[in-house]
Write a protein that holds these residues in place. Structure first.
Motif, PDB file in Angstrom:
ATOM      1  N   UNK A 140       9.033  12.510  -1.995  1.00 53.23           N
ATOM      2  CA  UNK A 140       8.770  11.147  -1.514  1.00 53.23           C
ATOM      3  C   UNK A 140       7.346  10.942  -1.019  1.00 53.23           C
ATOM      4  N   UNK A 141       6.690  12.022  -0.623  1.00 54.73           N
ATOM      5  CA  UNK A 141       5.328  11.886  -0.121  1.00 54.73           C
ATOM      6  C   UNK A 141       5.276  11.656   1.375  1.00 54.73           C
ATOM      7  N   UNK A 142       6.377  11.255   2.001  1.00 56.42           N
ATOM      8  CA  UNK A 142       6.269  10.954   3.426  1.00 56.42           C
ATOM      9  C   UNK A 142       7.521  11.345   4.229  1.00 56.42           C
ATOM     10  N   UNK A 143       8.466  12.063   3.590  1.00 55.08           N
ATOM     11  CA  UNK A 143       9.709  12.394   4.275  1.00 55.08           C
ATOM     12  C   UNK A 143       9.727  13.868   4.661  1.00 55.08           C
ATOM     13  N   UNK A 144      10.002  14.171   5.940  1.00 53.59           N
ATOM     14  CA  UNK A 144      10.169  15.564   6.354  1.00 53.59           C
ATOM     15  C   UNK A 144      11.514  15.706   7.048  1.00 53.59           C
ATOM     16  N   UNK A 188      27.897  10.592  16.129  1.00 55.64           N
ATOM     17  CA  UNK A 188      27.214   9.919  17.230  1.00 55.64           C
ATOM     18  C   UNK A 188      25.837   9.401  16.833  1.00 55.64           C
ATOM     19  N   UNK A 189      25.381   9.777  15.638  1.00 53.28           N
ATOM     20  CA  UNK A 189      24.058   9.305  15.216  1.00 53.28           C
ATOM     21  C   UNK A 189      22.927  10.124  15.796  1.00 53.28           C
ATOM     22  N   UNK A 190      23.243  11.265  16.451  1.00 55.16           N
ATOM     23  CA  UNK A 190      22.164  12.116  16.979  1.00 55.16           C
ATOM     24  C   UNK A 190      21.354  12.716  15.844  1.00 55.16           C
ATOM     25  N   UNK A 191      22.026  12.989  14.712  1.00 54.10           N
ATOM     26  CA  UNK A 191      21.339  13.499  13.523  1.00 54.10           C
ATOM     27  C   UNK A 191      21.717  12.610  12.353  1.00 54.10           C
ATOM     28  N   UNK A 192      20.879  12.703  11.270  1.00 49.34           N
ATOM     29  CA  UNK A 192      21.141  11.845  10.115  1.00 49.34           C
ATOM     30  C   UNK A 192      22.116  12.498   9.144  1.00 49.34           C
ATOM     31  N   UNK A 193      22.145  13.846   9.123  1.00 47.88           N
ATOM     32  CA  UNK A 193      23.036  14.556   8.190  1.00 47.88           C
ATOM     33  C   UNK A 193      23.289  15.956   8.729  1.00 47.88           C
ATOM     34  N   UNK A 194      24.265  16.646   8.125  1.00 49.42           N
ATOM     35  CA  UNK A 194      24.514  18.044   8.510  1.00 49.42           C
ATOM     36  C   UNK A 194      24.689  18.877   7.246  1.00 49.42           C
ATOM     37  N   UNK A 195      24.237  20.145   7.327  1.00 47.47           N
ATOM     38  CA  UNK A 195      24.410  21.074   6.180  1.00 47.47           C
ATOM     39  C   UNK A 195      25.354  22.171   6.662  1.00 47.47           C
ATOM     40  N   UNK A 220       5.259   7.793   7.704  1.00 45.05           N
ATOM     41  CA  UNK A 220       5.888   9.119   7.718  1.00 45.05           C
ATOM     42  C   UNK A 220       7.302   8.984   8.280  1.00 45.05           C
ATOM     43  N   UNK A 221       8.274   9.593   7.606  1.00 40.68           N
ATOM     44  CA  UNK A 221       9.654   9.489   8.042  1.00 40.68           C
ATOM     45  C   UNK A 221      10.191  10.882   8.353  1.00 40.68           C
ATOM     46  N   UNK A 222      11.056  10.979   9.338  1.00 40.58           N
ATOM     47  CA  UNK A 222      11.719  12.250   9.636  1.00 40.58           C
ATOM     48  C   UNK A 222      13.216  12.008   9.646  1.00 40.58           C
ATOM     49  N   UNK A 223      13.956  12.952   9.036  1.00 41.51           N
ATOM     50  CA  UNK A 223      15.408  12.890   9.104  1.00 41.51           C
ATOM     51  C   UNK A 223      15.879  14.163   9.794  1.00 41.51           C
TER      52      UNK A 223
END
Lengths: 286, 401
Positions: free
Chosen positions: B77-81, B99-106, B50-53
């Motif tokens: 993907x079946x395992x990404x939230x 800073x890498x605190x989050x993977x992306x921003x909207x 299971x992956x989280x972004x």
């Protein structure tokens, strides 16, 4: 039996009998054909012609399975536990698992190897490995024993133990063993077979072979010169050395000789000459 | 005094207990088991973890879009939230990305939104956010314009239909197919060398002369073949069981339906293929007189095993289909083909019959050569010489006569 290798005849019409309850010595120079003959006896080598007979009939696989064999090339499983190894051979010869274990223990205890029974074979000294090898030949209470040089490499004490074992374990079965140690053969054997160049040159009970030919006596007088014996009729003096003479009877009986000697003067010894086997061996294999 | 136990079984029992107690053998089984479990576990971790972004947002619309996007991502993907984190303004959100605190921003921009990443944005993340946001905004616009969204979207639905749903497992099938080939290669080689080594050891230690005097040489051969086959099948079953258990534990249970039948066929092919080769391994052992000779006398057999291994990895479908019906080669190729897809039953039967016939012929030839060469010690014997030596004679003498 005859066995030919290429253009060489290793064993040439060899024929002899090994009787139950008697130990038969098998002697001959190196290369005389002893090992080849024994391998054919055990079925490890096929004869070029001839056959092995057991109790009057051609020997079968089942008969042979009951024989015990100690080959000239020693060898057991080096990395197998001693007791387990002996039990394995007993089972190959038809023992049940339980009987095989008991028999292995019994033989190891006879050799004072009871405490080593869980050791691997190659952890034992060479002398002890040799004992296990003999035990492997005896483990199934064989109906006949074929031992190729069983005593080579053993110290005199070990030989005594082995001889004792042969007498208890193989008292009623035919035993054939080859050896270079003629004094040992002389001490142990009832019968003797002498092989030279692939042929049997002499065979028979040991005492007959040793006393064979003319009856010779060694006579020792008490201080007196023995040359007067040359004048006695009915005997031939073969040699005189001071008070000692070597004679062959030629008409006289041993009792006559004894009377003649004592009538003449004091006698230290009068004895039948038995040739040592080594002497016989040299003469007949010459 | 007579016992009902057949000789070959006593010989086989010794082979089995000796091998089981050997440290080298225990080590090889343990390492095989470990690698198999590791293979299953690692592939399951890589495939199903299971992956989280984390996604940074600054307004309410983006919050809803990330929540919707999380569903879409999981669907894709079946395992990404996706997890959202709210920041005070765009600058703070961009800083969090850097800073890498989050993977992306909207983040809102003039005329819409943008997905912001540091040096890259994962495809599924970008796709999920874009889809969610465009759906959200379209719905809102439709309501404002009084458009019936359902009517607007009528007929635009595109669905997927798979003609060959099994192909979905292509990756798994390929791994399984490779594992079968490798497993047979390793197992056949290991136990083949055990047979050959055990025969040579008996020659080298000279115990063979006592054995030959006590039992028919064929009983020795059968005992060795039976012992080694039992061990090899035992190890194969153990590996199969552990492999299946590992698949079940790591929740790859549906994989079983795909490669289960192939595993069963593998065991069948393994037994007949191994027996066919076993007598040749004994012959290779009897041709050597010392352990050092074994490399040379077993070389042809190693080649026989290596050839199908190469074929499996390199040959095209057509070649594989024909070659997989040849005796012995089939042992490696058939289970591998079965794992990759369906094999016509007649081809399986041809392969089995061919291997059984080959086994009968090889065991007979092997037994004859074995009888002739076993008692010749002191030198290495060539295959050709062994086959051409005089018939009917048991053996030359072992030593000086």
């Amino acid at each position: 039996m005859t066995r030919v290798f290429g253009d060489q005849t290793a064993v040439d019409h060899v024929s002899f009998v090994v009787r139950p309850g008697r130990i038969t010595g098998f002697v001959g120079a190196n290369g005389a054909g002893k090992t080849t003959t024994m391998q054919m006896l055990m079925g490890v080598l096929a004869p070029s012609s001839g056959e092995v007979r057991w109790q009057g009939a051609a020997v079968g696989a089942v008969d042979r399975r009951s024989f015990g064999y100690m080959p000239e090339e020693r060898g057991l499983y080096p990395r197998m536990k001693v007791a387990e190894q002996l039990a394995f051979f007993a089972r190959l010869h038809g023992f049940s698992a339980g009987d095989a274990r008991n028999r292995a223990t019994e033989l190891l205890e006879f050799f004072d190897l009871g405490e080593r029974s869980e050791d691997l074979l190659d952890q034992l000294s060479l002398g002890n490995q040799q004992r296990v090898q003999i035990a492997a030949a005896l483990v199934h209470r064989p109906s006949a024993l074929v031992l190729d040089e069983p005593f080579s490499g053993l110290d005199p004490l070990a030989v005594d133990v082995m001889v004792e074992l042969l007498h208890t374990e193989a008292a009623d079965v035919p035993v054939l063993f080859s050896s270079h140690q003629l004094d040992l053969v002389e001490r142990l054997c009832d019968d003797l077979i002498v092989l030279a160049h692939g042929r049997v040159v002499a065979a028979g009970p040991v005492h007959e072979l040793r006393e064979g030919g003319t009856e010779q006596y060694r006579v020792e007088l008490d201080g007196e010169d023995a040359s007067w014996l040359r004048d006695v009729r009915g005997l031939v003096v073969e040699a005189v050395d001071g008070s000692v003479a070597l004679l062959a009877l030629d008409g006289l009986t041993p009792a006559d000789l004894a009377r003649t000697l004592t009538a003449h003067g004091p006698v230290v010894e009068m004895a039948r000459v038995r040739q040592p086997l080594s002497q016989i061996f040299r003469e007949i294999t010459r | 005094m007579s016992s009902p136990t057949p000789l070959w079984r006593i010989v086989a029992a010794r082979e089995v207990s000796t091998t089981l107690r050997s440290k080298g053998f225990q080590f090889s089984v343990a390492s095989l088991l470990l690698s198999l479990v590791a293979l299953v576990v690692i592939s399951s971790l890589l495939g199903g973890r299971a992956q989280t972004q984390d996604v940074a947002v600054v307004d309410d619309v983006a919050v809803t879009a990330v929540e919707d996007g999380s569903w879409i991502a999981e669907d894709l993907t079946g395992n990404l939230t996706l997890e959202l984190t709210r920041y005070a303004d765009v600058a703070a959100a961009e800083q969090a990305v850097t800073d890498g605190e989050v993977d992306a921003a909207l983040l809102p921009v003039a005329g819409g939104y943008e997905v912001v990443g540091d040096d890259a944005v994962d495809d599924p993340v970008g796709q999920a956010l874009t889809t969610a946001m465009s759906g959200l905004v379209t719905t809102r616009n439709a309501a404002e314009q009084g458009v019936d969204l359902a009517a607007l979207a009528a007929g635009t639905q595109v669905q997927q239909r798979l003609l060959d749903p099994d192909a979905e497992d292509a990756g798994l099938r390929q791994v399984a197919s490779f594992v079968f080939v490798l497993l047979f290669y390793v197992t056949a080689l290991t136990f083949g060398m055990i047979i050959a080594g055990s025969v040579t050891q008996e020659k080298e230690s000279r115990v063979v002369e006592i054995l030959a005097a006590a039992v028919p040489i064929r009983a020795l051969l059968w005992g060795k073949i039976a012992g080694a086959t039992l061990l090899a099948v035992g190890q194969t079953l153990l590996l199969a069981t552990v492999g299946v258990a590992a698949l079940l534990v790591t929740a790859n249970a549906d994989a079983l339906g795909v490669i289960g039948p192939a595993i069963a066929w593998y065991v069948v092919f393994f037994v007949i293929g191994f027996v066919a080769l076993a007598s040749l391994w004994s012959v290779a052992g009897s041709l050597a007189s010392r352990q050092q000779d074994l490399q040379a006398t077993t070389a042809p057999l190693q080649l026989i095993l290596f050839a199908p291994y190469i074929i499996t990895l390199t040959a095209g479908e057509g070649v594989k289909e024909v070659v997989s019906m040849l005796p012995i080669v089939s042992t490696m190729l058939m289970p591998s083909r079965l794992a990759e897809g369906d094999v016509p039953l007649w081809q399986l039967l041809v392969a089995i019959v061919a291997t059984v016939l080959a086994a009968v012929v090889l065991v007979r030839v092997g037994a004859r050569v074995y009888e002739r060469t076993l008692l010749q010690t002191g030198r290495k014997i060539g295959f050709r010489e062994a086959l051409s030596s005089t018939r009917g004679q048991r053996a030359e003498p072992m030593s000086t006569r």
